[in-house]
Design a protein around this motif. Structure first.
Motif, PDB file in Angstrom:
ATOM      1  N   SER A 211      69.368 -19.080  13.742  1.00 52.01           N
ATOM      2  CA  SER A 211      68.625 -20.160  13.071  1.00 52.01           C
ATOM      3  C   SER A 211      69.509 -21.385  12.859  1.00 52.01           C
ATOM      4  O   SER A 211      69.032 -22.525  12.948  1.00 52.01           O
ATOM      5  CB  SER A 211      68.046 -19.672  11.745  1.00 52.01           C
ATOM      6  N   ASP A 212      70.799 -21.174  12.613  1.00 51.00           N
ATOM      7  CA  ASP A 212      71.716 -22.307  12.451  1.00 51.00           C
ATOM      8  C   ASP A 212      71.966 -23.003  13.787  1.00 51.00           C
ATOM      9  O   ASP A 212      72.063 -24.237  13.841  1.00 51.00           O
ATOM     10  CB  ASP A 212      73.039 -21.851  11.836  1.00 51.00           C
ATOM     11  N   ILE A 213      72.050 -22.228  14.860  1.00 52.03           N
ATOM     12  CA  ILE A 213      72.212 -22.828  16.190  1.00 52.03           C
ATOM     13  C   ILE A 213      70.987 -23.673  16.511  1.00 52.03           C
ATOM     14  O   ILE A 213      71.104 -24.794  17.016  1.00 52.03           O
ATOM     15  CB  ILE A 213      72.457 -21.745  17.257  1.00 52.03           C
TER      16      ILE A 213
ATOM     17  N   GLY B 282      69.166 -31.207  15.699  1.00 54.66           N
ATOM     18  CA  GLY B 282      69.691 -32.307  14.902  1.00 54.66           C
ATOM     19  C   GLY B 282      69.417 -32.167  13.418  1.00 54.66           C
ATOM     20  O   GLY B 282      69.499 -33.141  12.679  1.00 54.66           O
ATOM     21  N   ASN B 283      69.113 -30.949  12.978  1.00 50.81           N
ATOM     22  CA  ASN B 283      68.805 -30.719  11.566  1.00 50.81           C
ATOM     23  C   ASN B 283      69.948 -30.044  10.820  1.00 50.81           C
ATOM     24  O   ASN B 283      69.729 -29.411   9.802  1.00 50.81           O
ATOM     25  CB  ASN B 283      67.529 -29.877  11.449  1.00 50.81           C
ATOM     26  N   ALA B 284      71.148 -30.181  11.352  1.00 51.22           N
ATOM     27  CA  ALA B 284      72.334 -29.628  10.693  1.00 51.22           C
ATOM     28  C   ALA B 284      73.528 -30.505  11.061  1.00 51.22           C
ATOM     29  O   ALA B 284      73.521 -31.178  12.094  1.00 51.22           O
ATOM     30  CB  ALA B 284      72.574 -28.191  11.143  1.00 51.22           C
ATOM     31  N   ASN B 285      74.514 -30.490  10.223  1.00 49.72           N
ATOM     32  CA  ASN B 285      75.754 -31.222  10.465  1.00 49.72           C
ATOM     33  C   ASN B 285      76.901 -30.216  10.515  1.00 49.72           C
ATOM     34  O   ASN B 285      77.548 -29.959   9.502  1.00 49.72           O
ATOM     35  CB  ASN B 285      75.992 -32.259   9.360  1.00 49.72           C
ATOM     36  N   PRO B 286      77.152 -29.648  11.687  1.00 53.80           N
ATOM     37  CA  PRO B 286      78.177 -28.617  11.785  1.00 53.80           C
ATOM     38  C   PRO B 286      79.582 -29.174  11.577  1.00 53.80           C
ATOM     39  O   PRO B 286      79.865 -30.324  11.916  1.00 53.80           O
ATOM     40  CB  PRO B 286      78.015 -28.086  13.211  1.00 53.80           C
ATOM     41  N   THR B 287      80.437 -28.321  11.022  1.00 52.42           N
ATOM     42  CA  THR B 287      81.838 -28.694  10.858  1.00 52.42           C
ATOM     43  C   THR B 287      82.548 -28.578  12.200  1.00 52.42           C
ATOM     44  O   THR B 287      82.035 -27.979  13.152  1.00 52.42           O
ATOM     45  CB  THR B 287      82.533 -27.754   9.850  1.00 52.42           C
ATOM     46  N   VAL B 288      83.734 -29.129  12.267  1.00 50.97           N
ATOM     47  CA  VAL B 288      84.522 -29.034  13.498  1.00 50.97           C
ATOM     48  C   VAL B 288      84.819 -27.567  13.815  1.00 50.97           C
ATOM     49  O   VAL B 288      84.783 -27.166  14.980  1.00 50.97           O
ATOM     50  CB  VAL B 288      85.822 -29.860  13.393  1.00 50.97           C
ATOM     51  N   SER B 289      85.057 -26.749  12.800  1.00 53.01           N
ATOM     52  CA  SER B 289      85.338 -25.328  13.069  1.00 53.01           C
ATOM     53  C   SER B 289      84.115 -24.627  13.662  1.00 53.01           C
ATOM     54  O   SER B 289      84.249 -23.773  14.541  1.00 53.01           O
ATOM     55  CB  SER B 289      85.835 -24.607  11.817  1.00 53.01           C
ATOM     56  N   VAL B 290      82.914 -24.996  13.233  1.00 53.62           N
ATOM     57  CA  VAL B 290      81.695 -24.428  13.828  1.00 53.62           C
ATOM     58  C   VAL B 290      81.563 -24.902  15.268  1.00 53.62           C
ATOM     59  O   VAL B 290      81.231 -24.116  16.164  1.00 53.62           O
ATOM     60  CB  VAL B 290      80.444 -24.789  12.997  1.00 53.62           C
TER      61      VAL B 290
ATOM     62  N   LEU C 151      81.360 -22.593  18.650  1.00 56.58           N
ATOM     63  CA  LEU C 151      80.332 -22.755  19.677  1.00 56.58           C
ATOM     64  C   LEU C 151      80.976 -22.955  21.050  1.00 56.58           C
ATOM     65  O   LEU C 151      80.555 -22.349  22.044  1.00 56.58           O
ATOM     66  CB  LEU C 151      79.408 -23.930  19.349  1.00 56.58           C
ATOM     67  N   ALA C 152      81.996 -23.789  21.103  1.00 59.24           N
ATOM     68  CA  ALA C 152      82.692 -24.033  22.369  1.00 59.24           C
ATOM     69  C   ALA C 152      83.282 -22.741  22.915  1.00 59.24           C
ATOM     70  O   ALA C 152      83.142 -22.440  24.103  1.00 59.24           O
ATOM     71  CB  ALA C 152      83.786 -25.088  22.176  1.00 59.24           C
ATOM     72  N   GLU C 153      83.922 -21.978  22.053  1.00 60.36           N
ATOM     73  CA  GLU C 153      84.497 -20.695  22.490  1.00 60.36           C
ATOM     74  C   GLU C 153      83.406 -19.774  23.017  1.00 60.36           C
ATOM     75  O   GLU C 153      83.576 -19.134  24.048  1.00 60.36           O
ATOM     76  CB  GLU C 153      85.248 -20.025  21.334  1.00 60.36           C
ATOM     77  N   GLY C 154      82.283 -19.698  22.308  1.00 59.26           N
ATOM     78  CA  GLY C 154      81.179 -18.853  22.733  1.00 59.26           C
ATOM     79  C   GLY C 154      80.587 -19.286  24.060  1.00 59.26           C
ATOM     80  O   GLY C 154      80.034 -18.470  24.800  1.00 59.26           O
ATOM     81  N   LEU C 155      80.717 -20.562  24.369  1.00 54.39           N
ATOM     82  CA  LEU C 155      80.214 -21.104  25.629  1.00 54.39           C
ATOM     83  C   LEU C 155      81.295 -21.171  26.698  1.00 54.39           C
ATOM     84  O   LEU C 155      81.092 -21.760  27.757  1.00 54.39           O
ATOM     85  CB  LEU C 155      79.635 -22.510  25.387  1.00 54.39           C
TER      86      LEU C 155
END
Length: 94
Positions: free
Chosen positions: A58-60, A66-74, A78-82
């Motif tokens: 749900s957060d992804i 565009g309904n969330a403001n993820p932190t750099v760590s998030v 995501l980058a690692e997961g991709l």
């Protein structure tokens, strides 16, 4: 031939307030487009990305719409997961 959205957008961009907001959100639109493209390129669903990163599906979804403001760590998770590298840079305005 232009699609309906493109026609609508061109009309809305005639309004100075709308244009200012549209231009201000360009980075966010580009980011979400990049995230979705990377996920699609890897043939990874939101659910699979959630399982790879530990980030709730749900957060992804909120990030992608565009309904969330993820932190750099998030973003890094995501980058690692991709299987991607996160690059954040500042570019002079043209």
């Amino acid at each position: 031939m232009k699609d309906d959205f493109q026609k609508y957008l061109e009309e809305q961009l005639q309004d100075p307030e709308f244009k200012k907001e549209w231009e201000a959100s360009e980075s966010e639109r580009e980011f979400t487009k990049s995230l979705i493209e990377a996920r699609n390129r890897g043939h990874i669903t939101q659910k699979q990305l959630s399982e790879l990163t530990g980030i709730a599906q749900s957060d992804i979804s909120k990030i992608e719409t565009g309904n969330a403001n993820p932190t750099v760590s998030v973003l890094q998770r995501l980058a690692e997961g991709l299987n991607s590298k996160l690059i954040i840079t500042f570019v002079p305005k043209s």
